[in-house]
Design a protein around this motif. Structure first.
Motif, mmCIF file in Angstrom:
data_model
loop_
_atom_site.group_PDB
_atom_site.id
_atom_site.type_symbol
_atom_site.label_atom_id
_atom_site.label_comp_id
_atom_site.label_asym_id
_atom_site.label_seq_id
_atom_site.Cartn_x
_atom_site.Cartn_y
_atom_site.Cartn_z
ATOM 1 N N LEU A 19 -13.238 -9.508 -1.583
ATOM 2 C CA LEU A 19 -12.614 -8.318 -2.170
ATOM 3 C C LEU A 19 -12.044 -8.636 -3.542
ATOM 4 C CD1 LEU A 19 -10.728 -6.791 0.891
ATOM 5 C CD2 LEU A 19 -12.611 -5.727 -0.371
ATOM 6 N N VAL A 20 -11.342 -9.750 -3.646
ATOM 7 C CA VAL A 20 -10.697 -10.122 -4.906
ATOM 8 C C VAL A 20 -11.731 -10.422 -5.983
ATOM 9 C CG1 VAL A 20 -9.262 -11.892 -6.029
ATOM 10 C CG2 VAL A 20 -8.564 -10.940 -3.816
ATOM 11 N N SER A 21 -12.736 -11.206 -5.648
ATOM 12 C CA SER A 21 -13.672 -11.675 -6.677
ATOM 13 C C SER A 21 -14.804 -10.706 -6.990
ATOM 14 C CB SER A 21 -14.261 -13.031 -6.282
ATOM 15 O OG SER A 21 -15.063 -12.904 -5.123
ATOM 16 N N GLU A 22 -15.246 -9.939 -5.973
ATOM 17 C CA GLU A 22 -16.437 -9.120 -6.188
ATOM 18 C C GLU A 22 -16.260 -7.650 -5.848
ATOM 19 O OE1 GLU A 22 -20.077 -11.007 -4.843
ATOM 20 O OE2 GLU A 22 -18.989 -12.911 -4.706
ATOM 21 N N GLY A 23 -15.188 -7.304 -5.180
ATOM 22 C CA GLY A 23 -14.933 -5.909 -4.857
ATOM 23 C C GLY A 23 -15.394 -5.511 -3.470
ATOM 24 N N GLU A 24 -15.013 -4.317 -3.081
ATOM 25 C CA GLU A 24 -15.246 -3.818 -1.729
ATOM 26 C C GLU A 24 -16.724 -3.694 -1.388
ATOM 27 O OE1 GLU A 24 -15.850 -1.166 1.555
ATOM 28 O OE2 GLU A 24 -16.368 -0.652 -0.525
ATOM 29 N N ARG A 25 -17.539 -3.258 -2.310
ATOM 30 C CA ARG A 25 -18.968 -3.063 -2.017
ATOM 31 C C ARG A 25 -19.671 -4.381 -1.720
ATOM 32 N NH1 ARG A 25 -21.930 1.235 -5.619
ATOM 33 N NH2 ARG A 25 -23.264 1.175 -3.804
ATOM 34 N N ALA A 26 -19.213 -5.460 -2.324
ATOM 35 C CA ALA A 26 -19.835 -6.769 -2.091
ATOM 36 C C ALA A 26 -19.330 -7.432 -0.813
ATOM 37 C CB ALA A 26 -19.569 -7.689 -3.277
ATOM 38 N N LEU A 61 -1.082 -8.720 5.037
ATOM 39 C CA LEU A 61 -0.289 -8.380 3.859
ATOM 40 C C LEU A 61 1.087 -7.874 4.269
ATOM 41 C CD1 LEU A 61 0.194 -7.960 0.862
ATOM 42 C CD2 LEU A 61 -1.002 -5.758 1.041
ATOM 43 N N ARG A 62 1.149 -7.018 5.270
ATOM 44 C CA ARG A 62 2.450 -6.531 5.755
ATOM 45 C C ARG A 62 3.354 -7.689 6.169
ATOM 46 N NH1 ARG A 62 0.106 -1.659 8.632
ATOM 47 N NH2 ARG A 62 1.110 0.101 7.610
ATOM 48 N N ASP A 63 2.780 -8.649 6.897
ATOM 49 C CA ASP A 63 3.552 -9.807 7.346
ATOM 50 C C ASP A 63 4.058 -10.623 6.154
ATOM 51 O OD1 ASP A 63 3.067 -9.052 9.973
ATOM 52 O OD2 ASP A 63 1.515 -10.583 10.309
ATOM 53 N N ALA A 64 3.187 -10.869 5.179
ATOM 54 C CA ALA A 64 3.574 -11.636 3.994
ATOM 55 C C ALA A 64 4.642 -10.890 3.195
ATOM 56 C CB ALA A 64 2.348 -11.916 3.124
ATOM 57 N N ALA A 65 4.499 -9.579 3.088
ATOM 58 C CA ALA A 65 5.474 -8.779 2.342
ATOM 59 C C ALA A 65 6.823 -8.758 3.056
ATOM 60 C CB ALA A 65 4.953 -7.361 2.129
ATOM 61 N N GLU A 66 6.797 -8.753 4.378
ATOM 62 C CA GLU A 66 8.054 -8.787 5.128
ATOM 63 C C GLU A 66 8.808 -10.094 4.859
ATOM 64 O OE1 GLU A 66 9.661 -8.778 9.729
ATOM 65 O OE2 GLU A 66 7.710 -7.892 9.304
ATOM 66 N N LEU A 97 -3.789 -11.479 -0.966
ATOM 67 C CA LEU A 97 -3.782 -10.340 -0.040
ATOM 68 C C LEU A 97 -3.461 -9.045 -0.778
ATOM 69 C CD1 LEU A 97 -1.917 -12.007 2.947
ATOM 70 C CD2 LEU A 97 -4.281 -11.173 2.986
ATOM 71 N N PHE A 98 -2.490 -9.098 -1.686
ATOM 72 C CA PHE A 98 -2.080 -7.906 -2.431
ATOM 73 C C PHE A 98 -3.230 -7.406 -3.309
ATOM 74 C CE2 PHE A 98 0.095 -5.433 -5.648
ATOM 75 C CZ PHE A 98 1.017 -4.719 -4.897
ATOM 76 N N VAL A 99 -3.859 -8.318 -4.040
ATOM 77 C CA VAL A 99 -4.969 -7.916 -4.909
ATOM 78 C C VAL A 99 -6.122 -7.368 -4.074
ATOM 79 C CG1 VAL A 99 -6.692 -8.739 -6.573
ATOM 80 C CG2 VAL A 99 -4.300 -9.450 -6.794
#
Length: 187
Positions: A19-26, A61-66, A97-99
């Motif tokens: 997701l971070v490097s290539e995006g959702e479609r990849a 991400l929720r866990d890390a943000a908490e 995770l955020f990105v």
């Protein structure tokens, strides 16, 4: 709670990284399995669908943000300074995770949009407890968000781009929030 199997962790990390490097479609199921070095059957054992992968990523991400909010609330310099000081993408797991969640949100993924809004609202609530003026609290939040945005882009980050250090921005936070004097929480 038992630790998730290593294959599950590898699959989730592969999905996040794609997701971070290539995006959702990849970030296809095949690409996730290949990047993780797990068979397609192994992927489907842990995650029945791409939606299940997204849900697991957003839960992480929720866990890390908490955990981040707990550190923010306990920081001796206060939540506002903590938020701005830590709003530089430093390549942590939470940053990735955020990105990744932002990349999902950019495609209109309702769950990602909701989690990002939830996290921002919780950060802002902590800042507002310290800085009761809503406009100033929002300005602090947007200062941190801007830092994060620029530091997440390739190339130079805000200090080089704008000629202002994080320390100088913390002094602005202090002025905006009415902090005076020397000691913890002052620049």
């Amino acid at each position: 709670m038992p630790r998730p199997p290593k294959a599950r962790e590898a699959l989730l990390a592969a999905y996040r990284d794609l997701l971070v490097s290539e995006g959702e479609r990849a970030a296809t199921m095949d690409a996730v399995a290949a990047r993780a070095g797990v068979s397609k059957g192994g992927l489907l054992y842990h995650f029945k669908s791409k939606d299940a992968l997204a849900e697991a990523l957003l839960a992480a991400l929720r866990d890390a943000a908490e955990l981040d909010r707990e550190r923010m609330a306990a920081d001796p310099e206060g939540p506002a300074r903590y938020f701005v000081r830590t709003s530089v993408n430093s390549g942590t797991d939470m940053d990735a995770l955020f990105v990744a969640a932002v990349r999902l949100a950019q495609t209109g993924h309702a769950g990602a949009l909701a989690v990002l809004e939830e996290i921002d609202a919780a950060w802002l609530e902590l800042i507002r407890r310290e800085v009761p003026n809503p406009a100033i609290a929002t300005a602090v939040m947007l200062m941190g968000e801007g830092l994060y945005h620029y530091s997440s882009l390739a190339g130079s980050w805000p200090e080089k781009t704008f000629g202002t250090s994080v320390g100088e921005l913390l002094a602005v936070v202090d002025r905006l929030s009415g902090r005076t004097g020397k000691g913890p929480g002052t620049a």
